[in-house]
Design an enzyme around this catalytic site. Sequence first.
Site, PDB file in Angstrom:
ATOM      1  N   ASN A  47      -6.230  -3.357   5.575  1.00 39.96           N
ATOM      2  CA  ASN A  47      -5.737  -3.527   4.196  1.00 39.96           C
ATOM      3  C   ASN A  47      -4.230  -3.279   4.279  1.00 39.96           C
ATOM      4  OD1 ASN A  47      -7.000  -1.830   1.190  1.00 39.96           O
ATOM      5  ND2 ASN A  47      -6.407  -3.952   1.423  1.00 39.96           N
ATOM      6  N   ASN A  77      -1.518  -4.737  -7.227  1.00 44.13           N
ATOM      7  CA  ASN A  77      -2.266  -5.712  -6.446  1.00 44.13           C
ATOM      8  C   ASN A  77      -1.401  -6.928  -6.135  1.00 44.13           C
ATOM      9  OD1 ASN A  77      -4.969  -4.581  -6.278  1.00 44.13           O
ATOM     10  ND2 ASN A  77      -5.030  -4.814  -8.500  1.00 44.13           N
ATOM     11  N   CYS A  91      -5.367   3.421  -4.734  1.00 39.17           N
ATOM     12  CA  CYS A  91      -5.707   2.597  -3.573  1.00 39.17           C
ATOM     13  C   CYS A  91      -5.947   3.545  -2.396  1.00 39.17           C
ATOM     14  CB  CYS A  91      -4.570   1.632  -3.271  1.00 39.17           C
ATOM     15  SG  CYS A  91      -4.863   0.659  -1.789  1.00 39.17           S
ATOM     16  N   GLY A  92      -7.166   3.550  -1.885  1.00 37.56           N
ATOM     17  CA  GLY A  92      -7.526   4.508  -0.832  1.00 37.56           C
ATOM     18  C   GLY A  92      -6.814   4.223   0.484  1.00 37.56           C
ATOM     19  N   ASN A  93      -6.886   2.976   0.958  1.00 30.99           N
ATOM     20  CA  ASN A  93      -6.164   2.649   2.200  1.00 30.99           C
ATOM     21  C   ASN A  93      -4.655   2.762   1.954  1.00 30.99           C
ATOM     22  OD1 ASN A  93      -8.409   1.981   3.877  1.00 30.99           O
ATOM     23  ND2 ASN A  93      -8.639   0.080   2.759  1.00 30.99           N
ATOM     24  N   ASN A 116     -13.647  -4.113  -9.104  1.00 34.46           N
ATOM     25  CA  ASN A 116     -13.770  -4.446  -7.685  1.00 34.46           C
ATOM     26  C   ASN A 116     -15.264  -4.550  -7.386  1.00 34.46           C
ATOM     27  OD1 ASN A 116     -10.847  -3.972  -6.708  1.00 34.46           O
ATOM     28  ND2 ASN A 116     -11.318  -2.122  -7.864  1.00 34.46           N
ATOM     29  N   CYS A 152     -11.518  -1.726   1.985  1.00 30.49           N
ATOM     30  CA  CYS A 152     -11.117  -1.133   0.699  1.00 30.49           C
ATOM     31  C   CYS A 152     -11.576   0.321   0.718  1.00 30.49           C
ATOM     32  CB  CYS A 152     -11.761  -1.899  -0.446  1.00 30.49           C
ATOM     33  SG  CYS A 152     -11.316  -1.220  -2.052  1.00 30.49           S
ATOM     34  N   GLY A 153     -10.640   1.233   0.734  1.00 28.42           N
ATOM     35  CA  GLY A 153     -10.976   2.657   0.896  1.00 28.42           C
ATOM     36  C   GLY A 153     -11.782   3.192  -0.260  1.00 28.42           C
TER      37      GLY A 153
HETATM   38  N1  LIG Z   1      -7.709  -1.596  -1.506  1.00 30.32           N
HETATM   39  C1  LIG Z   1      -7.761  -0.418  -2.321  1.00 30.32           C
HETATM   40  C2  LIG Z   1      -8.365  -0.604  -3.685  1.00 30.32           C
HETATM   41  C3  LIG Z   1      -7.467  -1.397  -4.536  1.00 30.32           C
HETATM   42  C4  LIG Z   1      -8.087  -1.534  -5.865  1.00 30.32           C
HETATM   43  C5  LIG Z   1      -7.457  -2.653  -6.632  1.00 30.32           C
HETATM   44  N2  LIG Z   1      -7.858  -3.939  -6.141  1.00 30.32           N
HETATM   45  C6  LIG Z   1      -7.811  -2.516  -8.088  1.00 30.32           C
HETATM   46  O1  LIG Z   1      -8.585  -1.605  -8.447  1.00 30.32           O
HETATM   47  O2  LIG Z   1      -7.306  -3.324  -8.875  1.00 30.32           O
HETATM   48  C7  LIG Z   1      -8.398   0.740  -1.593  1.00 30.32           C
HETATM   49  O3  LIG Z   1      -8.258   0.797  -0.364  1.00 30.32           O
HETATM   50  O4  LIG Z   1      -8.983   1.620  -2.270  1.00 30.32           O
END
Ligand SMILES: N[C@H](CCC[C@H](N)C(=O)O)C(=O)O
Length: 276
Positions: free
Chosen positions: A12, A63, A72-74, A194, A221-222
């Site tokens: 990511n 985003n 966003c976890g990652n 998501n 996606c974390g």
């Molecule tokens: N890639 C991210 C999550 C992004 C979430 C985003 N897409 C939203 O909630 O709009 C992760 O690693 O947690």
Amino acid sequence: MIPFQKFQGTGNDFIIFNSSDVEQYNLNVLAQNVCNRHFGIGADGMIISKQSDIADIKMDFFNADGSIATMCGNGIRCFAKFVYENEIIKKNKFNVETLAGIMKVEVFEKNNLVDLVRVNLGKPLLSSKEIPKASNLAEFINEEMIIEDERLKISSIFIGTIHTVLFVKEFDYNYFEKIGKYIENHKIFPYKTNVNFCKRIDKNNIEVLTWEKGVGFTLACGTGAAACFVINRLINDSDNKIQVKVNSGSLYFEEVDGDILMSGPAKLICKGNYNY
Ligand SMILES: N[C@H](CCC[C@H](N)C(=O)O)C(=O)O
């Protein structure tokens, strides 16, 4: 020219700017441009590092489509590496302000570089009355939804951001793209969601593929993996520690006193100047 650094966490990928370098721009538009993989640098999201009045530092997340996400976890693992290695923060345990609340992070070094980051994602929220205003939550745990004449069981929780989880036997990208888009934009999610497709391998291992709102399929996606960990524990028999296999690596989760701890890598890809 705007100085940037590009990172990835289990595939990511993110562009990180310091807020002082971009304060004159519309950040939603900047995110759309810089994340474009043909006309920009290319990434799943854009992160802005800024001062905080309530934590050691603040992370704003956008985003690739320019929409704001609460967390966003990652991304926060990559952000932690960025602020630590650029000496914006000079301690290995610190707090990060996000729209989803204050996240506690800890960085672990190997050969004087951050190799692993642990993030306390806090307690998952299962009911819409609790979540930050920037998201919504439909209270679904293993509820049936009819999608394209198919009866699917879905669960939806808020952990960093809004996530919906479906358990599947096998991964089918074409089918998932259709389902992912449909659920992302379903009217029960006025702020979208998501969508995570979760395959159970055994009690301590699951595999996750995520269709991210505002992005589409990502390699990982974390917070999505965290949501699958939580729902898997709620619905199925699962330990309080789990390895989540994602497209290009693994993330590790543990539940401690109700908090969800995520551990995983963060890698610097490049540094440079963005000709915007
Ligand atoms: N890639 C991210 C999550 C992004 C979430 C985003 N897409 C939203 O909630 O709009 C992760 O690693 O947690």
